[in-house]
Write an enzyme that holds these catalytic residues in place. Structure first.
Site, mmCIF file in Angstrom:
data_model
loop_
_atom_site.group_PDB
_atom_site.id
_atom_site.type_symbol
_atom_site.label_atom_id
_atom_site.label_comp_id
_atom_site.label_asym_id
_atom_site.label_seq_id
_atom_site.Cartn_x
_atom_site.Cartn_y
_atom_site.Cartn_z
ATOM 1 N N GLN A 98 0.815 -1.175 -0.143
ATOM 2 C CA GLN A 98 0.000 0.032 0.033
ATOM 3 C C GLN A 98 0.949 1.181 0.270
ATOM 4 O O GLN A 98 0.408 2.476 0.047
ATOM 5 C CB GLN A 98 -1.076 -0.027 1.238
ATOM 6 C CG GLN A 98 -1.899 -1.251 1.322
ATOM 7 C CD GLN A 98 -2.540 -1.314 2.557
ATOM 8 O OE1 GLN A 98 -2.684 -0.551 3.551
ATOM 9 N NE2 GLN A 98 -3.392 -2.201 2.936
ATOM 10 N N HIS A 162 -0.944 0.127 5.745
ATOM 11 C CA HIS A 162 -1.506 1.051 6.671
ATOM 12 C C HIS A 162 -0.717 2.187 6.975
ATOM 13 O O HIS A 162 -0.131 2.594 8.078
ATOM 14 C CB HIS A 162 -1.909 0.222 7.989
ATOM 15 C CG HIS A 162 -3.193 -0.519 7.856
ATOM 16 N ND1 HIS A 162 -3.845 -1.019 8.876
ATOM 17 C CD2 HIS A 162 -3.507 -1.239 6.833
ATOM 18 C CE1 HIS A 162 -4.517 -1.903 8.533
ATOM 19 N NE2 HIS A 162 -4.734 -1.928 7.386
ATOM 20 N N GLU A 259 -14.678 4.612 10.621
ATOM 21 C CA GLU A 259 -15.225 5.307 11.582
ATOM 22 C C GLU A 259 -14.932 6.853 10.752
ATOM 23 O O GLU A 259 -14.054 6.960 10.056
ATOM 24 C CB GLU A 259 -14.681 5.272 12.518
ATOM 25 C CG GLU A 259 -14.507 4.329 13.502
ATOM 26 C CD GLU A 259 -13.724 4.420 14.783
ATOM 27 O OE1 GLU A 259 -13.579 3.613 15.603
ATOM 28 O OE2 GLU A 259 -13.049 5.389 15.056
ATOM 29 N N TYR A 269 -8.722 7.700 20.394
ATOM 30 C CA TYR A 269 -9.710 7.155 19.902
ATOM 31 C C TYR A 269 -10.163 5.725 19.765
ATOM 32 O O TYR A 269 -11.066 5.011 19.174
ATOM 33 C CB TYR A 269 -9.981 7.566 18.462
ATOM 34 C CG TYR A 269 -10.069 9.050 18.074
ATOM 35 C CD1 TYR A 269 -11.543 9.663 17.870
ATOM 36 C CD2 TYR A 269 -9.051 9.915 18.615
ATOM 37 C CE1 TYR A 269 -11.806 11.101 18.014
ATOM 38 C CE2 TYR A 269 -9.480 11.574 18.571
ATOM 39 C CZ TYR A 269 -10.649 11.962 18.260
ATOM 40 O OH TYR A 269 -10.816 13.061 18.362
ATOM 41 N N TYR A 280 -10.803 -9.987 11.248
ATOM 42 C CA TYR A 280 -11.041 -10.707 9.912
ATOM 43 C C TYR A 280 -10.872 -12.034 9.790
ATOM 44 O O TYR A 280 -11.659 -12.718 9.047
ATOM 45 C CB TYR A 280 -9.791 -9.899 8.958
ATOM 46 C CG TYR A 280 -9.868 -8.676 8.448
ATOM 47 C CD1 TYR A 280 -10.940 -8.191 7.602
ATOM 48 C CD2 TYR A 280 -8.989 -7.607 8.717
ATOM 49 C CE1 TYR A 280 -11.330 -7.051 7.296
ATOM 50 C CE2 TYR A 280 -9.122 -6.286 8.344
ATOM 51 C CZ TYR A 280 -10.257 -5.726 7.263
ATOM 52 O OH TYR A 280 -10.531 -4.722 7.069
#
Length: 400
Positions: A98, A162, A259, A269, A280
């Site tokens: 990614q 990520h 979210e 958070y 998963y």
């Protein structure tokens, strides 16, 4: 009289060139999803052939658009002609997984201040970390120069997932949201709960990269003083509310649990100790839902659990243009998995379920932006041969 910026953004003169006439043939009419009172729109293909674009930014006073490609190219698009150029001087990136060249944002005082800000995945001895940097933009030479690395979300990890990351400006500071690098430990020692590093956090810096003295963790032992909030999973959408100035972000959850959050100074958070998602691998809960604990800041909107009820976001902006009056103050967020552009009505901190724009076109929406000239909406998708699209009101709905 319309400004030159308006003309460069808005498809209003079909006779400008043969290219523009060809562009007219690509217009397709779509009704807006949902409520009958919402505006109808059509879609124009502005440019074609972008290779896995990740982010875009309009150049104030110029009308052209900077577009990052994850493989490491920075492109510049003329929305009038559809011409695509390429800039030199881009930092070296690691595009595995990614990673790659990610977000881009233009200095708030551009063009007087010629800086553009970039995030990317950088490599060191096979490991990677998310980088924030800035460089001077020379539009005559189509080049970046004087590249400065402002921040590295170290340590470097043996992970290619990520990274986050999105950039916004507010009150003379730059804010950046990072991902948690895909660590699967769901306990209290998860990296997103560790404020010694900014993975799974947002940071706040002065525009030159220095740390403001009033950041919440300045002076705290073993804390990264750049951190503004933490306990996030993978932030891929950030924007500033046009009325309140609050920073809103959207982040990916784990099999649901996506979210929308409003960022507060020093806020935790909850990831991965509070989440609406499930594992998963097992399909089982691993955390308490936010509404069953007051230990962490709860999202203003969430999805999950499970893949059927989720909204993996990328790209986000409030609509503030004039082209779609009915959408004033609505939130636009790209949906990667379900392949549509979400349009959310917002009332204070209350967020509706989304209307689905561009559904059925197979587009993993990666970023969305509103043209500052005319309020048309620009969209890019995560694809190796991606178009740059523009949403405009239908002819009988166009604003005068």
């Amino acid at each position: 009289m319309k400004s030159l910026s308006f003309l460069s953004c808005f498809f209003s003169k079909l006779t400008r060139s043969g290219a523009m006439l060809a562009l007219a043939a690509t217009l397709v009419a779509f009704p807006a999803c949902g409520n009958a009172e919402q505006a109808a729109y059509h879609v124009a293909t502005v440019a074609e052939g972008l290779d896995t674009p990740w982010a875009m930014a309009f150049l104030p006073g110029d009308g052209r658009i900077l577009v990052t490609e994850r493989g490491g190219r920075l492109r510049i698009v003329d929305p009038g002609s559809g011409d695509i150029g390429e800039l030199t001087g881009v930092p070296e990136v690691d595009a595995r997984g990614q990673g790659g060249l990610l977000d881009i944002a233009v200095h708030p005082a551009f063009p007087e201040e010629g800086w553009v800000y970039l995030t990317w995945a950088g490599e060191d001895r096979g490991r990677t970390a998310t980088h924030l940097g800035r460089a001077m933009l020379d539009l005559d030479e189509l080049a970046l120069s004087d590249l400065e690395v402002l921040y590295v979300a170290d340590p470097f990890f043996d992970s290619t997932a990520h990274y986050g990351s999105r950039i916004v400006f507010r009150d003379g500071y730059v804010f950046v949201g990072f991902g948690d690098r895909n660590f699967k430990n769901f306990g209290p020692d998860h990296i997103a709960q560790d404020i010694s590093n900014a993975n799974g956090a947002t940071i706040r810096l002065a525009l030159d990269g220095s740390v403001p003295e009033d950041n919440p963790f300045v002076g705290q032992q073993d804390a990264d003083p750049a951190i503004w909030s933490y306990g996030h999973r993978n932030i891929q959408a950030m924007t500033v509310h046009p009325d309140t100035g609050a920073i809103w972000l959207a982040e990916h959850g784990e099999s649901g649990g996506d979210e929308i959050n409003i960022v507060t100074r020093g806020g935790n958070y909850g990831w991965p100790l509070a989440s609406y998602g499930v594992d998963y691998r097992t399909g089982q809960p691993f955390a308490v839902p936010h509404d069953e604990t007051d230990e962490f800041i709860a999202p203003v909107h969430h999805w999950g659990p499970g893949r059927t009820d989720h909204f993996p976001p990328s790209g986000m902006t409030f609509y503030t243009g004039e082209a779609f009056a009915e959408w004033q103050g609505h939130l636009l967020v790209g949906n990667l998995y379900h392949r549509y552009l979400g349009l959310f009505a917002v009332d204070g901190e209350s967020v509706s379920s989304p209307e689905r724009l561009l559904e059925g076109r197979g587009l993993r929406i990666r970023d969305v932006a509103v043209c500052p000239g005319d309020g048309s909406i620009y969209v890019i998708a995560d694809d190796s041969d991606s178009p740059l699209l523009r949403l405009e009101p239908t002819a009988n709905d166009a604003r005068q």
